[in-house]
Design a protein around this motif. Structure first.
Motif, short mmCIF file in Angstrom:
data_model
loop_
_atom_site.label_atom_id
_atom_site.label_comp_id
_atom_site.label_asym_id
_atom_site.label_seq_id
_atom_site.Cartn_x
_atom_site.Cartn_y
_atom_site.Cartn_z
N GLU A 30 7.20 2.18 13.42
CA GLU A 30 7.61 2.60 12.08
C GLU A 30 6.53 3.49 11.47
N GLN A 31 6.93 4.39 10.59
CA GLN A 31 5.98 5.21 9.85
C GLN A 31 5.88 4.64 8.44
N VAL A 32 4.65 4.34 8.01
CA VAL A 32 4.43 3.63 6.75
C VAL A 32 3.64 4.50 5.78
N THR A 33 4.15 4.58 4.54
CA THR A 33 3.42 5.15 3.42
C THR A 33 3.12 3.99 2.49
N PHE A 34 1.85 3.81 2.13
CA PHE A 34 1.39 2.60 1.46
C PHE A 34 0.69 2.95 0.15
N PHE A 35 1.25 2.51 -0.98
CA PHE A 35 0.63 2.71 -2.29
C PHE A 35 -0.28 1.54 -2.62
N SER A 36 -1.49 1.86 -3.04
CA SER A 36 -2.43 0.86 -3.52
C SER A 36 -3.52 1.59 -4.30
N SER A 37 -4.63 0.91 -4.57
CA SER A 37 -5.75 1.56 -5.25
C SER A 37 -6.77 2.04 -4.23
N PHE A 51 -1.91 6.64 3.20
CA PHE A 51 -2.35 6.04 1.95
C PHE A 51 -2.01 6.93 0.76
N LYS A 52 -1.49 6.31 -0.30
CA LYS A 52 -1.25 6.99 -1.57
C LYS A 52 -1.89 6.14 -2.66
N ALA A 53 -2.66 6.77 -3.54
CA ALA A 53 -3.34 6.05 -4.62
C ALA A 53 -2.56 6.18 -5.91
N LYS A 82 6.24 7.05 -17.02
CA LYS A 82 5.02 7.73 -16.58
C LYS A 82 4.49 7.08 -15.30
N PHE A 83 4.51 5.76 -15.26
CA PHE A 83 4.07 5.02 -14.07
C PHE A 83 4.99 5.33 -12.89
N ILE A 84 6.29 5.23 -13.13
CA ILE A 84 7.28 5.46 -12.07
C ILE A 84 7.22 6.90 -11.60
N ASP A 85 7.18 7.84 -12.53
CA ASP A 85 7.13 9.26 -12.16
C ASP A 85 5.86 9.60 -11.40
N GLY A 86 4.75 8.90 -11.70
CA GLY A 86 3.50 9.13 -10.97
C GLY A 86 3.65 8.80 -9.49
N ILE A 87 4.40 7.76 -9.20
CA ILE A 87 4.66 7.39 -7.81
C ILE A 87 5.65 8.36 -7.17
N VAL A 88 6.74 8.60 -7.86
CA VAL A 88 7.80 9.47 -7.32
C VAL A 88 7.25 10.88 -7.07
N GLU A 89 6.39 11.37 -7.94
CA GLU A 89 5.80 12.71 -7.77
C GLU A 89 4.98 12.79 -6.47
N GLN A 90 4.23 11.74 -6.17
CA GLN A 90 3.39 11.75 -4.96
C GLN A 90 4.20 11.70 -3.67
#
Length: 126
Positions: A30-37, A51-53, A82-90
């Motif tokens: 599987e190909q994984v994109t992972f959001f965290s800090s 990784f996506k921050a 703003k929070f949701i769009d920040g993720i969707v934009e990335q």
């Protein structure tokens, strides 16, 4: 091979179990994109995930030097888009087959609806 979006609250209690799951999925192709800090960037990249921050100003999980989560949390509560769009934009331009997240993850349902993908809460299909 599926494209999987992992959404994680950046704490040891959240990241470690879900990181093990992501690692196993990558092993299976599987190909994984992972959001965290940023503090979890190296372990996430070490397993082979993309990784996506979270944007620092919108990171509801980010603690200030005083140890509180006030600014990001207030923004997420008062201006959730703003929070949701920040993720969707990335992840613009990426196509995911499904998302994996904990039941406590904020706005996961909205994000998966916007992306029109199925969701899984740590192995429990919804």
């Amino acid at each position: 091979m599926s494209q999987v979006l992992f959404l994680s609250k950046p704490s040891q209690n959240e990241v470690n179990p879900i990181l093990s799951l992501a690692s196993e999925m990558i092993t299976r192709g599987e190909q994984v994109t992972f959001f965290s800090s940023d503090e979890f960037k190296l372990p996430i990249e070490h397993i082979g995930a993309d990784f996506k921050a979270y944007a620092t100003s919108l990171n509801v999980f980010n603690k200030s030097e005083e140890g509180n989560q006030k600014s990001g949390l207030i923004t997420a509560l008062l201006e959730p888009m703003k929070f949701i769009d920040g993720i969707v934009e990335q992840i613009k331009g990426l196509k995911f087959d499904y998302a994996v997240f904990s039941p406590a993850y904020p706005y996961a349902n909205i994000i998966t609806q916007m992306l029109a993908i199925p969701k899984t809460q740590y192995g429990v299909s919804i």
